[in-house]
Design a protein around this motif. Structure first.
Motif, short mmCIF file in Angstrom:
data_model
loop_
_atom_site.label_atom_id
_atom_site.label_comp_id
_atom_site.label_asym_id
_atom_site.label_seq_id
_atom_site.Cartn_x
_atom_site.Cartn_y
_atom_site.Cartn_z
N GLU A 1 -15.12 -4.38 -1.50
CA GLU A 1 -13.95 -3.90 -0.77
C GLU A 1 -13.13 -5.07 -0.23
OE1 GLU A 1 -13.21 -1.51 3.33
OE2 GLU A 1 -14.71 -0.65 1.99
N LEU A 2 -13.82 -6.05 0.33
CA LEU A 2 -13.12 -7.23 0.85
C LEU A 2 -12.45 -8.00 -0.29
CD1 LEU A 2 -12.31 -9.15 3.09
CD2 LEU A 2 -14.55 -10.24 2.87
N ALA A 3 -13.15 -8.14 -1.41
CA ALA A 3 -12.58 -8.85 -2.55
C ALA A 3 -11.33 -8.16 -3.06
CB ALA A 3 -13.62 -8.96 -3.67
N ALA A 4 -11.31 -6.84 -3.05
CA ALA A 4 -10.13 -6.09 -3.50
C ALA A 4 -8.95 -6.34 -2.56
CB ALA A 4 -10.44 -4.60 -3.58
N ILE A 6 -8.47 -9.05 -0.73
CA ILE A 6 -8.01 -10.42 -0.94
C ILE A 6 -7.24 -10.53 -2.25
CG2 ILE A 6 -8.78 -12.80 -1.36
CD1 ILE A 6 -11.09 -12.19 0.62
N ALA A 7 -7.71 -9.85 -3.29
CA ALA A 7 -7.05 -9.89 -4.60
C ALA A 7 -5.65 -9.28 -4.54
CB ALA A 7 -7.89 -9.17 -5.64
N ALA A 8 -5.40 -8.41 -3.57
CA ALA A 8 -4.08 -7.78 -3.44
C ALA A 8 -3.09 -8.65 -2.67
CB ALA A 8 -4.22 -6.42 -2.75
N MET A 9 -3.54 -9.76 -2.15
CA MET A 9 -2.69 -10.65 -1.36
C MET A 9 -1.98 -11.65 -2.28
SD MET A 9 -5.14 -11.41 1.85
CE MET A 9 -5.70 -10.12 2.92
N PRO A 10 -0.95 -12.33 -1.75
CA PRO A 10 -0.22 -13.31 -2.57
C PRO A 10 -1.14 -14.45 -3.03
CG PRO A 10 0.59 -13.31 -0.30
CD PRO A 10 -0.42 -12.23 -0.40
N PRO A 11 -1.23 -14.65 -4.34
CA PRO A 11 -2.19 -15.63 -4.87
C PRO A 11 -2.01 -17.06 -4.37
CG PRO A 11 -0.94 -14.57 -6.65
CD PRO A 11 -0.50 -13.97 -5.37
N GLU A 58 12.40 -3.89 3.54
CA GLU A 58 12.64 -2.64 2.82
C GLU A 58 11.52 -1.63 3.00
OE1 GLU A 58 13.24 -4.00 -1.20
OE2 GLU A 58 14.94 -5.26 -0.59
N LYS A 59 10.51 -2.00 3.81
CA LYS A 59 9.37 -1.12 4.11
C LYS A 59 8.69 -0.61 2.83
CE LYS A 59 11.26 0.39 8.55
NZ LYS A 59 11.32 -0.92 9.04
N ARG A 60 8.32 -1.55 1.98
CA ARG A 60 7.63 -1.22 0.73
C ARG A 60 6.54 -2.25 0.49
NH1 ARG A 60 9.02 -5.04 -2.94
NH2 ARG A 60 11.01 -6.07 -2.67
N ARG A 61 5.67 -1.94 -0.45
CA ARG A 61 4.61 -2.89 -0.83
C ARG A 61 5.21 -4.04 -1.62
NH1 ARG A 61 -0.80 -2.33 -0.66
NH2 ARG A 61 -1.53 -0.36 0.18
N ALA A 62 4.75 -5.23 -1.32
CA ALA A 62 5.21 -6.41 -2.06
C ALA A 62 4.53 -6.45 -3.42
CB ALA A 62 4.86 -7.68 -1.29
N VAL A 63 5.26 -7.01 -4.37
CA VAL A 63 4.72 -7.24 -5.72
C VAL A 63 4.63 -8.75 -5.90
CG1 VAL A 63 5.09 -6.87 -8.19
CG2 VAL A 63 5.78 -5.10 -6.56
N TRP A 64 3.42 -9.27 -5.82
CA TRP A 64 3.22 -10.71 -5.88
C TRP A 64 3.21 -11.21 -7.32
CZ3 TRP A 64 4.20 -11.45 -1.15
CH2 TRP A 64 3.64 -10.68 -0.14
N THR A 65 3.83 -12.36 -7.54
CA THR A 65 3.87 -12.94 -8.88
C THR A 65 3.10 -14.26 -8.96
OG1 THR A 65 5.89 -14.17 -8.41
CG2 THR A 65 6.15 -11.94 -9.33
#
Length: 67
Positions: A1-4, A6-11, A58-65
């Motif tokens: 759960e923690l890994a997921a 962290i993986a969703a954060m900006p690399p 914009e009150k939305r989820r960020a899409v990290w690249t």
């Protein structure tokens, strides 16, 4: 759960945080804080930083690249 989470954060930010944590054990506090400050400055001018700010406004989820 923690890994997921962290993986969703900006690399780039995750990578910088990992480096800071690893270095913290070997550096005096003043040097560690200086390294953290440099990482912050380096991350501030990235596409992910701009995306994060835009997503927040914009009150939305960020899409990290990772750039």
């Amino acid at each position: 759960e923690l890994a997921a989470k962290i993986a969703a954060m900006p690399p780039l930010a995750v990578r910088a945080a990992k480096q800071a944590v690893r270095a913290a054990a070997e550096l005096p506090l003043t040097h560690g804080l200086a390294a953290e400050r440099q990482a912050f400055f380096g991350l501030f001018d990235t596409a992910d930083q701009r995306e994060g700010m835009s997503a927040f406004i914009e009150k939305r989820r960020a899409v990290w690249t990772g750039s």
